[in-house]
Design a protein around this motif. Structure first.
Motif, PDB file in Angstrom:
ATOM      1  N   VAL A 103       0.933  -1.023  -0.129  1.00  0.00           N
ATOM      2  CA  VAL A 103       0.018  -0.016   0.103  1.00  0.00           C
ATOM      3  C   VAL A 103       0.930   1.289   0.057  1.00  0.00           C
ATOM      4  O   VAL A 103       1.575   1.444   1.032  1.00  0.00           O
ATOM      5  CB  VAL A 103      -0.923  -0.009   1.203  1.00  0.00           C
ATOM      6  N   ASP A 104       1.098   1.866  -1.135  1.00  0.00           N
ATOM      7  CA  ASP A 104       1.906   3.017  -1.284  1.00  0.00           C
ATOM      8  C   ASP A 104       1.098   4.373  -1.055  1.00  0.00           C
ATOM      9  O   ASP A 104       0.705   5.048  -2.031  1.00  0.00           O
ATOM     10  CB  ASP A 104       2.348   2.890  -2.759  1.00  0.00           C
ATOM     11  N   ARG A 105       0.907   4.715   0.244  1.00  0.00           N
ATOM     12  CA  ARG A 105       0.161   5.740   0.544  1.00  0.00           C
ATOM     13  C   ARG A 105       0.451   5.936   2.033  1.00  0.00           C
ATOM     14  O   ARG A 105       0.976   4.959   2.817  1.00  0.00           O
ATOM     15  CB  ARG A 105      -1.215   5.612   0.427  1.00  0.00           C
ATOM     16  N   ARG A 106       0.036   7.028   2.680  1.00  0.00           N
ATOM     17  CA  ARG A 106       0.211   7.704   3.982  1.00  0.00           C
ATOM     18  C   ARG A 106      -1.186   7.260   4.616  1.00  0.00           C
ATOM     19  O   ARG A 106      -2.155   7.553   3.833  1.00  0.00           O
ATOM     20  CB  ARG A 106       0.260   8.793   4.446  1.00  0.00           C
ATOM     21  N   VAL A 107      -1.279   6.486   5.671  1.00  0.00           N
ATOM     22  CA  VAL A 107      -2.711   6.184   6.315  1.00  0.00           C
ATOM     23  C   VAL A 107      -3.342   7.634   6.723  1.00  0.00           C
ATOM     24  O   VAL A 107      -2.565   8.415   7.317  1.00  0.00           O
ATOM     25  CB  VAL A 107      -2.629   5.077   7.407  1.00  0.00           C
ATOM     26  N   ASP A 108      -4.599   7.567   6.584  1.00  0.00           N
ATOM     27  CA  ASP A 108      -5.310   8.506   7.151  1.00  0.00           C
ATOM     28  C   ASP A 108      -6.629   7.872   7.753  1.00  0.00           C
ATOM     29  O   ASP A 108      -6.830   6.686   7.904  1.00  0.00           O
ATOM     30  CB  ASP A 108      -5.877   9.546   6.228  1.00  0.00           C
ATOM     31  N   ASP A 109      -7.585   8.462   8.486  1.00  0.00           N
ATOM     32  CA  ASP A 109      -8.630   7.908   9.305  1.00  0.00           C
ATOM     33  C   ASP A 109      -9.536   7.118   8.445  1.00  0.00           C
ATOM     34  O   ASP A 109     -10.072   6.198   8.689  1.00  0.00           O
ATOM     35  CB  ASP A 109      -9.648   8.978   9.821  1.00  0.00           C
ATOM     36  N   ALA A 110      -9.921   7.619   7.043  1.00  0.00           N
ATOM     37  CA  ALA A 110     -10.413   6.608   6.233  1.00  0.00           C
ATOM     38  C   ALA A 110      -9.925   5.278   5.959  1.00  0.00           C
ATOM     39  O   ALA A 110     -10.694   4.463   5.644  1.00  0.00           O
ATOM     40  CB  ALA A 110     -10.938   7.635   4.627  1.00  0.00           C
ATOM     41  N   TRP A 111      -8.773   5.457   5.503  1.00  0.00           N
ATOM     42  CA  TRP A 111      -7.853   4.064   5.331  1.00  0.00           C
ATOM     43  C   TRP A 111      -8.022   3.215   6.429  1.00  0.00           C
ATOM     44  O   TRP A 111      -8.390   1.862   6.290  1.00  0.00           O
ATOM     45  CB  TRP A 111      -6.493   4.290   4.837  1.00  0.00           C
ATOM     46  N   ASP A 124       2.374  -0.793  14.566  1.00  0.00           N
ATOM     47  CA  ASP A 124       2.926   0.717  14.125  1.00  0.00           C
ATOM     48  C   ASP A 124       4.302   0.845  14.432  1.00  0.00           C
ATOM     49  O   ASP A 124       4.886   0.767  15.129  1.00  0.00           O
ATOM     50  CB  ASP A 124       2.015   1.595  15.324  1.00  0.00           C
ATOM     51  N   CYS A 125       4.818   0.931  12.892  1.00  0.00           N
ATOM     52  CA  CYS A 125       6.237   1.046  12.773  1.00  0.00           C
ATOM     53  C   CYS A 125       6.641   2.415  12.200  1.00  0.00           C
ATOM     54  O   CYS A 125       7.499   2.565  11.473  1.00  0.00           O
ATOM     55  CB  CYS A 125       6.745  -0.010  11.965  1.00  0.00           C
ATOM     56  N   THR A 126       5.581   3.272  12.578  1.00  0.00           N
ATOM     57  CA  THR A 126       5.717   4.530  11.958  1.00  0.00           C
ATOM     58  C   THR A 126       6.794   5.621  12.820  1.00  0.00           C
ATOM     59  O   THR A 126       6.970   5.207  13.938  1.00  0.00           O
ATOM     60  CB  THR A 126       4.562   5.383  11.839  1.00  0.00           C
ATOM     61  N   ASP A 127       6.992   6.853  12.585  1.00  0.00           N
ATOM     62  CA  ASP A 127       7.835   7.750  13.071  1.00  0.00           C
ATOM     63  C   ASP A 127       7.032   9.227  13.403  1.00  0.00           C
ATOM     64  O   ASP A 127       7.702  10.345  13.678  1.00  0.00           O
ATOM     65  CB  ASP A 127       9.159   7.983  12.681  1.00  0.00           C
ATOM     66  N   ASN A 128       5.599   9.053  13.340  1.00  0.00           N
ATOM     67  CA  ASN A 128       5.017  10.279  13.313  1.00  0.00           C
ATOM     68  C   ASN A 128       3.931  10.101  14.257  1.00  0.00           C
ATOM     69  O   ASN A 128       3.148   9.521  14.225  1.00  0.00           O
ATOM     70  CB  ASN A 128       4.219  10.362  11.863  1.00  0.00           C
ATOM     71  N   ARG A 132       0.532   7.845  14.782  1.00  0.00           N
ATOM     72  CA  ARG A 132       0.402   6.659  15.722  1.00  0.00           C
ATOM     73  C   ARG A 132      -1.062   6.967  16.419  1.00  0.00           C
ATOM     74  O   ARG A 132      -1.633   6.043  16.816  1.00  0.00           O
ATOM     75  CB  ARG A 132       1.388   7.150  16.865  1.00  0.00           C
ATOM     76  N   HIS A 133      -1.537   8.116  16.819  1.00  0.00           N
ATOM     77  CA  HIS A 133      -2.822   8.383  17.555  1.00  0.00           C
ATOM     78  C   HIS A 133      -3.888   7.984  16.534  1.00  0.00           C
ATOM     79  O   HIS A 133      -4.969   7.387  16.969  1.00  0.00           O
ATOM     80  CB  HIS A 133      -2.797   9.695  17.664  1.00  0.00           C
ATOM     81  N   ALA A 134      -3.737   8.155  15.229  1.00  0.00           N
ATOM     82  CA  ALA A 134      -4.703   7.720  14.248  1.00  0.00           C
ATOM     83  C   ALA A 134      -4.950   6.342  14.439  1.00  0.00           C
ATOM     84  O   ALA A 134      -6.055   5.643  14.263  1.00  0.00           O
ATOM     85  CB  ALA A 134      -4.405   8.304  12.795  1.00  0.00           C
ATOM     86  N   GLU A 182       7.584  17.050  21.389  1.00  0.00           N
ATOM     87  CA  GLU A 182       8.687  17.623  20.492  1.00  0.00           C
ATOM     88  C   GLU A 182       8.947  16.449  19.468  1.00  0.00           C
ATOM     89  O   GLU A 182       9.631  15.741  19.994  1.00  0.00           O
ATOM     90  CB  GLU A 182       9.969  18.340  20.774  1.00  0.00           C
ATOM     91  N   GLU A 183       8.392  16.612  18.239  1.00  0.00           N
ATOM     92  CA  GLU A 183       8.684  15.508  17.536  1.00  0.00           C
ATOM     93  C   GLU A 183       9.898  15.704  16.800  1.00  0.00           C
ATOM     94  O   GLU A 183      10.294  16.770  16.220  1.00  0.00           O
ATOM     95  CB  GLU A 183       7.512  15.318  16.370  1.00  0.00           C
ATOM     96  N   VAL A 184      11.038  14.638  16.746  1.00  0.00           N
ATOM     97  CA  VAL A 184      12.131  14.534  16.170  1.00  0.00           C
ATOM     98  C   VAL A 184      12.366  13.399  15.363  1.00  0.00           C
ATOM     99  O   VAL A 184      12.225  12.164  15.812  1.00  0.00           O
ATOM    100  CB  VAL A 184      13.382  14.610  17.391  1.00  0.00           C
ATOM    101  N   ALA A 185      12.740  13.609  14.125  1.00  0.00           N
ATOM    102  CA  ALA A 185      13.020  12.497  13.254  1.00  0.00           C
ATOM    103  C   ALA A 185      14.346  12.120  13.347  1.00  0.00           C
ATOM    104  O   ALA A 185      15.287  12.687  13.721  1.00  0.00           O
ATOM    105  CB  ALA A 185      12.636  12.905  11.892  1.00  0.00           C
ATOM    106  N   CYS A 186      14.490  10.787  12.834  1.00  0.00           N
ATOM    107  CA  CYS A 186      15.865  10.329  13.086  1.00  0.00           C
ATOM    108  C   CYS A 186      16.902  10.908  11.970  1.00  0.00           C
ATOM    109  O   CYS A 186      18.053  10.556  12.083  1.00  0.00           O
ATOM    110  CB  CYS A 186      16.012   8.670  12.683  1.00  0.00           C
ATOM    111  N   SER A 187      16.181  11.497  10.891  1.00  0.00           N
ATOM    112  CA  SER A 187      16.972  12.253   9.900  1.00  0.00           C
ATOM    113  C   SER A 187      17.629  13.350  10.558  1.00  0.00           C
ATOM    114  O   SER A 187      18.633  13.963   9.887  1.00  0.00           O
ATOM    115  CB  SER A 187      16.152  12.482   8.808  1.00  0.00           C
TER     116      SER A 187
END
Length: 257
Positions: A103-111, A124-128, A132-134, A182-187
């Motif tokens: 599935v090539d997309r970002r998940v949202d409430d509808a998906w 949940d293997c995300t970094d957002n 995560r809350h959705a 404070e959200e910090v990405a590994c980048s």
């Protein structure tokens, strides 16, 4: 199971707590892995190796050279390819019996509303933080177990939220959506490669315990890893009655008697 499957999964079947019964549950299961990066790579590969019948792999990104230090689902030849397609190819080589739904997309409430009810377990293997809350809200609503992992620098954390049990906390009980964060990405901060491997592999182990009904999951516990010192800390967590998602203030779960 056919003869080839009995041989492929024989080392599982030999384990008393697993046997043919739990292995068959693995084969019949559907796991959604959201995020095909550092955490999702080992999680998806171990689930595939264990024989989880259907894997839905969700990610909107393409493979970049900087990913390869830790995202073992991908290789140098995959640079520029969509992560879900690269992941599908890797899993096909590992275990061609596993059905991979890229599935090539970002998940949202509808998906999430459409697909979470079809899953046996969600990873949940995300970094957002917002994503995560959705994911948490959808899993609470549809009572689908959620295995949540995170890693940054040398730090990792993991817990399982099993909404089939009315006493289970949810992600929002531990990390309220409205608290300052404070959200910090590994980048920006970096991440020690084996840390995501450890946490992602544990997510696969948690998911398999959920699917197979074996052992004791991390429900009610948050494990935190300091991989610089290789020390673990475990914190007990509980369902918060005032939680707006799963508590009495929410609309998805009944109050605990």
């Amino acid at each position: 199971m056919n003869d080839d499957q009995l041989l492929r999964y024989s080392r599982h079947i030999l384990v008393d707590e697993i046997g043919i019964e739990a292995q068959q549950r693995f084969l019949d299961a559907h796991a959604i892995v959201i995020g095909a990066g550092g955490l999702g790579s080992p999680a998806a590969m171990y689930l595939a190796a264990a024989g989880v019948g259907t894997l839905t792999l969700v990610d909107a990104d393409s493979v970049d050279l900087t990913n390869l230090q830790r995202q073992i689902l991908h290789a140098t030849a995959s640079i520029g390819e969509k992560k879900v397609e690269s992941g599908r190819e890797t899993i096909a080589r590992l275990n061609p019996e596993v059905r991979v739904q890229p599935v090539d997309r970002r998940v949202d409430d509808a998906w999430l509303e459409a697909h979470v009810p079809l899953a046996t377990v969600v990873l949940d293997c995300t970094d957002n933080f917002a994503t995560r809350h959705a994911i948490n809200r959808a899993c609470v609503k549809h009572r689908v177990p959620l295995v949540s992992g995170a890693a940054l620098r040398f730090d990792g954390q993991i817990s399982t939220f099993d909404f089939r049990d009315e006493h289970s906390p949810c992600y929002a009980c531990v990390f309220p959506e409205d608290q300052p964060f404070e959200e910090v990405a590994c980048s920006q901060m970096g991440v020690f490669a084996p840390t995501v491997g450890i946490i992602g592999t544990m997510q696969a182990a948690e998911a398999l315990r959920v699917i197979g009904g074996i052992g004791q999951t991390l429900m009610g516990r948050l494990m935190m890893l300091d991989s610089l010192r290789m020390e673990w800390t475990t914190m007990k967590i509980s369902r918060q009655q005032e939680c707006p998602v799963c508590g009495s203030g929410g609309s998805h779960l009944p109050e605990t008697p």
